[in-house]
Design a protein around this motif. Structure first.
Motif, PDB file in Angstrom:
ATOM      1  N   ARG A 129       0.826  -1.366   0.196  1.00  0.00           N
ATOM      2  CA  ARG A 129       0.022   0.137   0.076  1.00  0.00           C
ATOM      3  C   ARG A 129       0.714   1.255   0.097  1.00  0.00           C
ATOM      4  O   ARG A 129       2.069   1.070   0.422  1.00  0.00           O
TER       5      ARG A 129
ATOM      6  N   ALA B 195      -7.783  10.656  -9.356  1.00  0.00           N
ATOM      7  CA  ALA B 195      -8.295   9.243  -9.217  1.00  0.00           C
ATOM      8  C   ALA B 195      -8.084   8.386 -10.351  1.00  0.00           C
ATOM      9  O   ALA B 195      -7.961   7.308 -10.266  1.00  0.00           O
TER      10      ALA B 195
ATOM     11  N   ASP C 281      -4.997   0.080 -12.204  1.00  0.00           N
ATOM     12  CA  ASP C 281      -5.884  -0.603 -11.210  1.00  0.00           C
ATOM     13  C   ASP C 281      -5.498  -0.878  -9.693  1.00  0.00           C
ATOM     14  O   ASP C 281      -5.500  -1.681  -9.333  1.00  0.00           O
TER      15      ASP C 281
ATOM     16  N   ALA D  66      -1.765  -3.270  -3.681  1.00  0.00           N
ATOM     17  CA  ALA D  66      -1.732  -3.476  -5.209  1.00  0.00           C
ATOM     18  C   ALA D  66      -0.186  -3.870  -5.433  1.00  0.00           C
ATOM     19  O   ALA D  66       0.530  -3.563  -4.549  1.00  0.00           O
TER      20      ALA D  66
ATOM     21  N   SER E  68      -6.714   0.640  -6.308  1.00  0.00           N
ATOM     22  CA  SER E  68      -7.903   1.380  -5.708  1.00  0.00           C
ATOM     23  C   SER E  68      -7.510   2.210  -4.595  1.00  0.00           C
ATOM     24  O   SER E  68      -6.475   2.105  -3.871  1.00  0.00           O
ATOM     25  N   ILE E  69      -8.141   3.274  -4.203  1.00  0.00           N
ATOM     26  CA  ILE E  69      -7.998   4.408  -3.332  1.00  0.00           C
ATOM     27  C   ILE E  69      -8.838   3.988  -2.170  1.00  0.00           C
ATOM     28  O   ILE E  69      -9.943   3.683  -2.125  1.00  0.00           O
ATOM     29  N   GLN E  70      -8.049   4.014  -1.026  1.00  0.00           N
ATOM     30  CA  GLN E  70      -8.783   3.654   0.278  1.00  0.00           C
ATOM     31  C   GLN E  70      -9.222   5.054   0.987  1.00  0.00           C
ATOM     32  O   GLN E  70     -10.360   5.063   1.198  1.00  0.00           O
TER      33      GLN E  70
ATOM     34  N   SER F  98      -3.794   4.221  -0.751  1.00  0.00           N
ATOM     35  CA  SER F  98      -4.318   3.210  -1.556  1.00  0.00           C
ATOM     36  C   SER F  98      -4.455   1.892  -0.774  1.00  0.00           C
ATOM     37  O   SER F  98      -3.844   1.578   0.142  1.00  0.00           O
ATOM     38  N   HIS F  99      -5.291   1.059  -1.501  1.00  0.00           N
ATOM     39  CA  HIS F  99      -5.323  -0.287  -0.901  1.00  0.00           C
ATOM     40  C   HIS F  99      -4.218  -1.017  -1.390  1.00  0.00           C
ATOM     41  O   HIS F  99      -3.554  -0.488  -2.348  1.00  0.00           O
TER      42      HIS F  99
ATOM     43  N   ALA G  64      -6.764   4.866 -11.024  1.00  0.00           N
ATOM     44  CA  ALA G  64      -7.354   3.790 -11.748  1.00  0.00           C
ATOM     45  C   ALA G  64      -6.802   3.088 -13.097  1.00  0.00           C
ATOM     46  O   ALA G  64      -7.100   2.139 -13.554  1.00  0.00           O
TER      47      ALA G  64
ATOM     48  N   GLU H 115      -7.357  -2.295   5.657  1.00  0.00           N
ATOM     49  CA  GLU H 115      -7.618  -1.754   4.458  1.00  0.00           C
ATOM     50  C   GLU H 115      -8.929  -1.349   4.242  1.00  0.00           C
ATOM     51  O   GLU H 115      -9.249  -0.521   3.133  1.00  0.00           O
TER      52      GLU H 115
END
Length: 432
Positions: A351, A369, A376, A400, A378-380, A397-398, A373, A432
């Motif tokens: 993260r 954003a 790929d 990845a 993802s935003i936390q 971020s989450h 994207a 997360e």
């Protein structure tokens, strides 16, 4: 040991901060060691570079020698303690000691992380022990639990603060608001950091220890070159303050993980929540957090360096090896049966915390954003601080793939609406 004589004869290579304390403990605890081992332990030689160098301990007359090679080749030496460090001549001396029938206790993390298999193979061929508890985290017993206590379990993750110098620096930056250079200078003034602190602050020391931990935990050969390494010299007071705003603290972490049929090993600064057990590790202390399937979560904490603490770990190994010698047996050798590959850092899921100075105008948040994207990611969470020329977005971020996160940051740096990406740091722990 000679026939009919159950004394265990010990040679020590090096008489610096650690070696001098080993010599002291051997003398002060002579009777207790004999009782614990089951036979007297006799110091028969101490190899040094200079006979006239000042030392912290008085070495008995006649034991000092500059002929380390001759000392380890003696046929009456049962056990060699190597605390000189570095790759050579330590490697050659250890191999010679094993070939000549001595067991070895070492604190040499750099050598084990670079060429451990050669040493383990030599020990197995000679039928002798090679123990190295003192190579990681000083007095903290962490290697023996991984090798023995958790041998019936499946370790899935080892997360640790294994370098006291960097932890002291980051702790001072957190508690006082100091910058990196100021905190480093304080560490040097207090003797926590060397005049040349590169091995510590650039993560080389921690990477060697991570390699050893990963090798033991996951029964696979991992070298220091397999460990992704980043130091703390680029960590700023702003990074530390941003972590504080998130309820987190910045630590240099050694992270070893089992990911499917691969091992991931990395060392880098990261933000961790203040609620995490490692967040409370202060000043120059070390701690290692272990997760396993059956035992769950375990933490080992204590002084991770220093002459006396490290000598304590050396003497613990010495007692075990001496007992094995008396019993005519040897302890567990290298366990590399799993032979897992090391996962490339780009494939490792992490993260990110990203701070971005942006133009304060409509559409900025959407554009940022979209950059995440595109890869790929993802935003936390996202928050905006300031307005106008001082506008800043802080994105977490989450998890990845690390390569996707790095590509996202690169894209952000190339966008017209982004004035500067001021901070990029990985995030560990927490939900997360």
């Amino acid at each position: 040991m000679t026939e009919g004589d159950e004394r265990l004869r010990v040679a020590v290579l090096g008489c610096g901060a650690v070696g001098s304390q080993v010599v002291r403990l051997l003398a002060e605890q002579h009777d207790d060691l004999a009782a614990r081992v089951g036979a007297p332990v006799e110091l028969v030689g101490v190899a040094v570079r200079r006979l006239d160098a000042p030392r912290e301990v008085e070495v008995p007359e006649g034991l000092l020698t500059t002929d380390a090679a001759g000392l380890v080749a003696r046929d009456d030496v049962d056990l060699v303690v190597e605390v000189i460090g570095g790759i050579e001549p330590a490697r050659g001396l250890i191999l010679s000691a094993l070939e000549n029938g001595a067991s070895v206790v070492t604190a040499n993390k750099a050598l084990l992380a670079e060429d451990g298999p050669t040493l383990f193979e030599a020990a197995a061929k000679a039928g002798r022990d090679l123990y190295y508890e003192a190579a990681v985290a000083g007095a903290i017993p962490i290697l023996r639990p991984l090798r023995e206590s958790l041998a019936g379990d499946k370790v899935t993750r080892v997360l640790g603060i294994v370098n006291g110098t960097t932890n002291f620096i980051l702790d001072k930056m957190d508690t006082s608001g100091a910058g990196f250079s100021e905190a480093l200078q304080e560490a040097q003034d207090l003797g926590y950091a060397e005049a040349d602190p590169t091995a510590d602050v650039e993560g080389f020391d921690a990477a060697a220890k991570a390699a050893i931990l990963a090798s033991l935990a996951f029964h696979s050969r991992v070298t220091a070159s397999d460990v992704h390494r980043e130091g703390i010299s680029e960590v700023t007071a702003a990074d530390v303050a941003s972590a504080r705003d998130m309820g987190s603290v910045v630590k240099l972490l050694a992270i070893c993980e089992l990911r499917g049929d691969q091992v991931a090993a990395r060392v880098h600064p990261a933000m961790i929540p203040r609620s995490h057990p490692l967040a409370s590790v202060r000043e120059a202390y070390n701690a290692v957090f272990v997760e396993s399937e059956a035992a769950g979560q375990l933490m080992f904490y204590g002084p991770g360096a220093g002459g006396a603490p490290t000598a304590s770990a050396v003497l613990g190994d010495l007692v075990t090896v001496a007992r094995n010698r008396l019993a005519g047996t040897r302890g567990a050798g290298e366990s590399a049966y799993a032979d897992r590959a090391v996962q490339p850092m780009g494939e490792t899921r992490t993260r990110y915390h990203v701070a971005i100075d942006v133009d304060d105008r409509a559409g900025v948040l959407a554009a940022v954003a979209n950059a995440f994207a595109d890869h790929d990611v993802s935003i936390q969470t996202v928050r905006q601080e300031g307005r106008g020329a001082d506008a800043q977005l802080v994105v977490v971020s989450h998890a990845a793939p690390d390569a996707a996160l790095a590509a996202t940051v690169q894209q952000l740096r190339e966008m017209d609406i982004v004035r500067e990406v001021t901070s990029v740091m990985r995030v560990e722990g927490g939900d997360e």
